[in-house]
Design a protein around this motif. Structure first.
Motif, PDB file in Angstrom:
ATOM      1  N   MET A  61       0.848  -1.190   0.000  1.00  0.00           N
ATOM      2  CA  MET A  61       0.000   0.000   0.000  1.00  0.00           C
ATOM      3  C   MET A  61       0.891   1.250   0.000  1.00  0.00           C
ATOM      4  N   ILE A  62       0.636   2.173  -0.891  1.00  0.00           N
ATOM      5  CA  ILE A  62       1.482   3.361  -0.963  1.00  0.00           C
ATOM      6  C   ILE A  62       0.717   4.599  -0.504  1.00  0.00           C
ATOM      7  N   THR A  63       1.490   5.570  -0.081  1.00  0.00           N
ATOM      8  CA  THR A  63       0.914   6.869   0.259  1.00  0.00           C
ATOM      9  C   THR A  63       1.402   7.861  -0.791  1.00  0.00           C
ATOM     10  N   PRO A  64       0.577   8.155  -1.774  1.00  0.00           N
ATOM     11  CA  PRO A  64       1.048   8.999  -2.873  1.00  0.00           C
ATOM     12  C   PRO A  64       1.197  10.460  -2.460  1.00  0.00           C
ATOM     13  N   SER A  65       2.088  11.146  -3.128  1.00  0.00           N
ATOM     14  CA  SER A  65       2.173  12.600  -2.964  1.00  0.00           C
ATOM     15  C   SER A  65       0.931  13.234  -3.573  1.00  0.00           C
ATOM     16  N   LEU A  66       0.727  14.499  -3.271  1.00  0.00           N
ATOM     17  CA  LEU A  66      -0.432  15.196  -3.849  1.00  0.00           C
ATOM     18  C   LEU A  66      -0.297  15.304  -5.364  1.00  0.00           C
ATOM     19  N   ASN A  67       0.930  15.504  -5.806  1.00  0.00           N
ATOM     20  CA  ASN A  67       1.148  15.573  -7.251  1.00  0.00           C
ATOM     21  C   ASN A  67       0.815  14.240  -7.919  1.00  0.00           C
ATOM     22  N   GLU A  68       1.159  13.146  -7.246  1.00  0.00           N
ATOM     23  CA  GLU A  68       0.833  11.831  -7.801  1.00  0.00           C
ATOM     24  C   GLU A  68      -0.682  11.614  -7.845  1.00  0.00           C
ATOM     25  N   VAL A  69      -1.370  12.052  -6.799  1.00  0.00           N
ATOM     26  CA  VAL A  69      -2.829  11.907  -6.785  1.00  0.00           C
ATOM     27  C   VAL A  69      -3.444  12.704  -7.935  1.00  0.00           C
TER      28      VAL A  69
END
Lengths: 204, 566
Positions: free
Chosen positions: A1-9
Motif C-alpha cells: 500500500m502506498i501513500t502517494p504525494s499530492l502531485n501523484e494523486v
C-alpha cells in the motif's frame, strides 16, 4: 500500500478521468479536486473514482424569477465545475442538484477557492466553508440531500498550503491505475530506437 | 507577479512572443545568468555554504554509501549517495533501465541511520521504489566508464589525468533522470516553494546535480587511494573544474513546456525583461564594456571547444563561430560608445544566425547582474489561476484572433500538419512521439495539439451566441474547457505558448529540449537525434570547497583557461 504525494494523486486521477472518457478540462478539475481532498486527509482517490463511474449527461441552468441560479440534476463531474463557474460569475448564489455522490464537489470547491482566493460556503448535502483553499472546520454531510447551495465572498486570509497525505486503499489505487492505463500506448520498436540513450551502452 | 500587466514601463520593449516562442529560436537557446544553475551558485555563495561529508562507507572498489550535508537558507539538506557494482550490459541511459552505477536522494534535513536504511532499500530501485516527503529529489547516474577508469588509473599512478580527455568528455558520470515534485512519493514542490534558497525554479534539482558532481570527484579519489595507498594523488582542483555532470535527456522533458504555460511564461518573461532593461540603457560604462568583451571572448572560446558528431548541429556551430567573430569585430569599431549601445548591437545582430543572436543575448546579460539578477525571483509560479467564467464569447474570440493568429493559419487537412502524435508509453508512463501513419496509438493522443484545439474552439464559438458567457458555453461544451482555460491564460501569459504546430512534421523535439535545458544552465548540447541530446551541467562551476570564496558567476559559457588564452 502506498501513500502517494499530492502531485501523484492529481496526475493519477487526471489520467484516470481521461481513461474513463471524461474531457481533458474536466479531467484536470477531477485530478486537482482529488489532490485537494487528499491534502485535507480525505480519501480523494476513492471519492474521485466514485465520480468517474457516473455517466455524462447534459447540464442545464436556469433562474426561477429570483436571483438564485439552479443547475442540475447531473453527475458531479460535470455539474460541479459548471456550478462553480456560475457562482464565480458573481451573479448570485447557485443551487445545484446531483444525481451521484456529492463528495467530490467539496474537492472542486476547495480547488476553486484555492485558485480564486474566494471564501466559498456550501450548504445542503455538504455543509462547509473554505477560505482561499483552507477548509474552516470539519465539513458536514447530509446523506438525505442531493442539493448544495453555493455562495461566495472574498477570501480574507492567507493560509499555508495543505500538504497532508492520505493512503488510498490498495484496490482504489489499482483501479485508478487501470483507468489511467487506458490512456497509454504500447511502446513500439520504432520509439525505442529513437529514445534517449538509444545508442546503447555508452562509455564515452 | 508574472503577467504582462505588471511590467514597469521602462521594460516594455520586450521581444514579441511571435519572435521568441518559435521552435527554431527556442532550439538555439543558451544558458544565461538567470539560468537555474547560475541562480543556485549565487545563492550558495551568498550563504557561504559549506558542505560536510558526514558518512563515507565504501569498499575499496568504490561501492557503498555516502552522505553530504549543508545548510542553505536556514534549512539543512543532505545528499544521500549509493554506489553499486554494475554489469556492463546493464549500463544504459535508457529511461527503462533498472540498474545504475550510482543512485541518489536529496534529503530534507539530516538523515538518521534508520532513514539511510530506508533509503538504501528504495533509492537504488528508483521508479520501482518508494520514497517519502522527507526526500526532495531522486536521481541516478552512470559512469562514463572509459574516462572514469582513466582518471582512477592516473591518480593511482601518482599522476593527474590527461586534461584533454577530461575536457573532451566533461564529466565522470551522466545522470539519466533527476526527479522532483512528488514523483514516486517525493515531497511536493509546495513543501519547499516558500523556502529561502530552494524556493526558485528547479533549485533542489540543481543542488542535487552539483552535489553529485562533488561525489564523483570524491569517488575517483577514494578508489585510486584504495588501489595505491602510497602512490596515489588526489584529483587537482583545476581538473575537478573540468568535470561537470553529464545528462542524457529525451522526450520525457519535452511536453513539460506545453503543459506548464504559466511557468514557461515566467521563465521567458524574466529573460526578456532582463534583455529589455539592458537594451534600454542609454550608455555603457567602460567597466561594462570591458566585462562584455571578456564574456564575449569566453563565449567564443567556449564555442571553439564545442564539437559534436551530429552534422546539422556541427554546421550550426561553425556558423556560430563565424558570426560571433564578426560580432566581436563589430564591437571593436566603437559601436558600443554610441547612445543605446545594446539596443543597437541587438539590432545589428539580427543579420546573423539564431544561434549567434541568442548567444549574444546571454553574453550581454553578463555585466549587468545588479540590474537583472532580481528577476530570478520571478521565475516560479504558484497556483494557476482559474478560468474566467464571466468573459463573453466575443471577447474570447477576439483573444483567439489576436493571440492565436498563427494557429488559425495552419491547414490541418494537410497530412504533414498532423504527421506526429504525442502519447504516453506503457513503459514507465513516459512521453513519446509517434508517426501517425506508421505507429499505433493515435487515438490515445496526448492533447498537445494546441493549434488544432484552438481551431476547434474557434469553430465552436462561431456557432455560439457572442454575448453568452464562458460559463454558459462550457455548460454545453465541457469538451472545450481545457482549451478555453488555455486561451484565457495565454492572453495574460503570452510567452507560455509555443507558436508552432507541435504535431506537424516540422516539429523537432530537440528544440524543446534545448530551450528547457538552457534555462537549467546546460552547455555543450550534443544532439544524438532530433529526439534526445546529451548535455553537460556544472562544467567550470565553483567546487564545493570554494563556493563561499570565489566569484559564483565567473564560469559563464566556460571553457578551460588555455582555450581562452588561445
Amino acid at each position: 500500500m502506498i501513500t502517494p504525494s499530492l502531485n501523484e494523486v492529481a496526475k493519477k486521477m487526471h489520467d484516470a478521468a481521461r481513461g474513463a472518457g471524461w474531457p481533458q478540462g474536466i479531467a484536470a478539475e477531477i485530478g486537482a479536486a482529488a489532490a485537494w481532498l487528499s491534502a485535507q486527509g480525505a480519501n480523494g482517490v476513492g471519492i474521485a473514482l466514485d465520480a468517474l463511474r457516473s455517466a455524462p449527461s447534459p447540464v442545464e441552468a436556469w433562474q426561477n424569477g429570483d436571483d438564485i441560479w439552479r443547475i442540475g440534476p447531473g453527475p458531479v463531474a460535470l455539474v460541479g465545475p459548471s456550478a462553480l463557474d456560475l457562482a464565480l460569475t458573481g451573479d448570485g448564489p447557485v443551487c445545484m442538484t446531483l444525481d451521484d455522490s456529492p463528495a467530490l464537489f467539496l474537492g472542486f470547491a476547495g480547488w476553486a477557492s484555492t485558485q480564486t482566493e474566494q471564501r466559498i460556503t456550501l450548504d445542503g448535502a455538504i455543509a462547509a466553508q473554505i477560505d482561499a483553499g483552507h477548509l474552516l472546520g470539519a465539513p458536514h454531510n447530509d446523506p438525505a440531500r442531493r442539493d448544495i447551495l453555493i455562495t461566495l465572498q472574498p477570501g480574507v486570509a492567507q493560509h499555508p498550503p495543505g500538504l497532508g497525505r492520505q493512503t488510498p486503499g490498495a484496490t482504489a489505487w489499482t483501479e485508478a491505475e487501470s483507468f489511467a492505463a487506458k490512456t497509454r500506448v504500447p511502446t513500439t520498436e520504432t520509439s525505442r530506437t529513437r529514445g534517449a540513450g538509444a545508442d546503447g551502452i555508452d562509455a564515452d | 507577479m508574472n503577467d504582462l500587466t505588471h511590467i514597469p514601463p521602462k521594460t516594455l520593449a520586450l521581444r514579441p512572443p511571435d519572435m521568441v516562442m518559435r521552435l527554431a529560436r527556442m532550439g538555439a537557446s543558451f544558458p544565461t545568468r538567470l539560468s537555474f544553475l547560475r541562480v543556485l551558485m549565487r545563492r550558495l555563495h551568498q550563504d557561504k555554504v559549506s558542505v560536510t561529508r558526514r558518512l563515507w562507507e565504501m569498499t575499496p572498489e568504490g561501492y557503498g554509501r555516502a552522505v553530504y550535508t549543508l545548510t542553505l537558507g536556514g534549512h539543512s539538506y543532505a545528499l544521500v549517495a549509493f554506489s553499486h557494482a554494475l554489469d556492463t550490459e546493464d549500463r544504459t541511459d535508457r529511461v527503462i533501465a533498472e540498474r545504475w552505477d550510482t543512485t541518489y536522494a536529496l534529503f530534507d534535513g539530516l538523515p538518521k541511520r534508520g532513514d539511510l536504511d530506508r533509503l538504501e532499500a528504495n533509492v537504488p530501485l528508483q521508479e520501482a521504489g518508494r520514497v517519502s516527503p522527507r526526500e526532495l529529489v531522486l536521481s541516478r547516474a552512470n559512469k562514463s566508464v572509459r574516462l572514469f577508469d582513466h582518471v582512477v588509473d592516473a591518480l593511482a599512478n601518482g599522476q593527474q589525468p590527461d586534461t584533454e580527455k577530461l575536457f573532451a568528455t566533461g564529466y565522470l558520470m551522466r545522470t539519466t533522470a533527476v526527479y522532483g515534485n512528488g514523483k514516486f512519493g517525493l515531497a511536493d514542490r509546495a513543501q519547499i516553494a516558500g523556502r529561502p534558497g530552494l524556493g526558485g525554479a528547479f533549485q533542489a534539482e540543481m543542488l542535487t546535480v552539483w552535489l553529485i558532481r562533488h561525489f564523483t570527484h570524491d569517488l575517483v579519489d577514494h578508489i585510486a587511494k584504495a588501489q595505491a595507498p602510497e602512490r596515489a594523488v588526489s584529483l587537482s582542483n583545476e581538473n575537478k573544474r573540468l568535470l561537470g555532470i553529464g545528462n542524457a535527456t529525451g522526450l520525457g522533458m519535452a511536453p513539460f513546456l506545453a503543459t506548464h504555460p504559466e511557468l514557461t511564461h515566467a521563465w521567458v518573461l524574466a529573460r526578456e525583461t532582463a534583455l529589455a532593461r539592458i537594451r534600454a540603457l542609454p550608455t555603457a560604462s567602460a567597466s561594462d564594456k570591458a566585462a562584455f568583451a571578456q564574456a564575449l571572448d569566453q563565449a567564443i572560446a567556449h564555442v571553439e571547444t564545442w564539437d559534436v558528431a551530429a552534422p546539422t548541429q556541427m554546421a550550426r556551430i561553425h556558423g556560430l563561430r563565424r558570426d560571433l567573430s564578426a560580432i566581436r569585430d563589430l564591437t571593436r569599431t566603437g559601436c558600443l560608445d554610441a547612445p543605446h549601445p545594446w539596443e543597437n548591437l541587438s539590432l545589428e545582430a539580427l543579420a546573423y544566425g539564431l544561434e549567434a543572436q541568442e548567444c549574444l543575448n546571454a553574453v550581454m546579460m553578463e555585466p549587468y547582474g545588479a540590474l537583472i539578477d532580481d528577476l530570478a525571483m520571478e521565475m516560479q509560479t504558484g497556483v494557476p489561476k482559474r478560468l474566467s467564467p464571466r468573459m463573453c464569447l466575443d471577447e474570447l474570440a477576439t483573444i483567439i484572433r489576436q493571440t492565436y493568429a498563427w494557429a488559425l493559419k495552419i491547414d490541418f487537412d494537410d497530412p504533414g500538419e498532423t504527421h506526429q502524435f504525442w502519447y504516453v508509453s506503457e513503459d514507465k508512463a513516459e512521453p513519446r512521439l509517434g508517426v501517425r501513419a506508421e505507429e499505433p496509438g493515435g487515438e490515445l493522443e496526448t492533447p498537445l495539439d494546441i493549434a488544432r484545439q484552438v481551431q476547434g474552439l474557434d469553430r465552436a464559438l462561431r456557432e455560439a451566441h457572442p454575448t453568452d458567457s464562458v460559463a454558459a458555453f462550457l455548460m454545453r461544451r465541457p469538451d472545450q474547457r481545457h482549451v478555453v482555460d488555455r486561451v484565457q491564460s495565454i492572453a495574460t501569459h503570452p510567452y507560455g505558448e509555443i507558436r508552432d504546430n507541435l504535431i506537424g512534421q516540422a516539429c523537432l523535439p530537440i528544440d524543446l529540449l534545448r530551450f528547457k535545458l538552457a534555462f537549467f544552465g546546460a552547455t555543450r548540447f550534443d544532439p544524438k537525434s532530433d529526439r534526445w541530446t546529451r548535455i553537460t551541467l556544472c562544467q567550470g562551476a565553483p567546487l564545493v570547497g570554494e563556493i563561499a570564496k570565489v566569484d559564483p558567476d565567473g564560469w559563464a559559457l566556460w571553457s578551460p583557461p588555455r582555450a581562452i588564452a588561445a
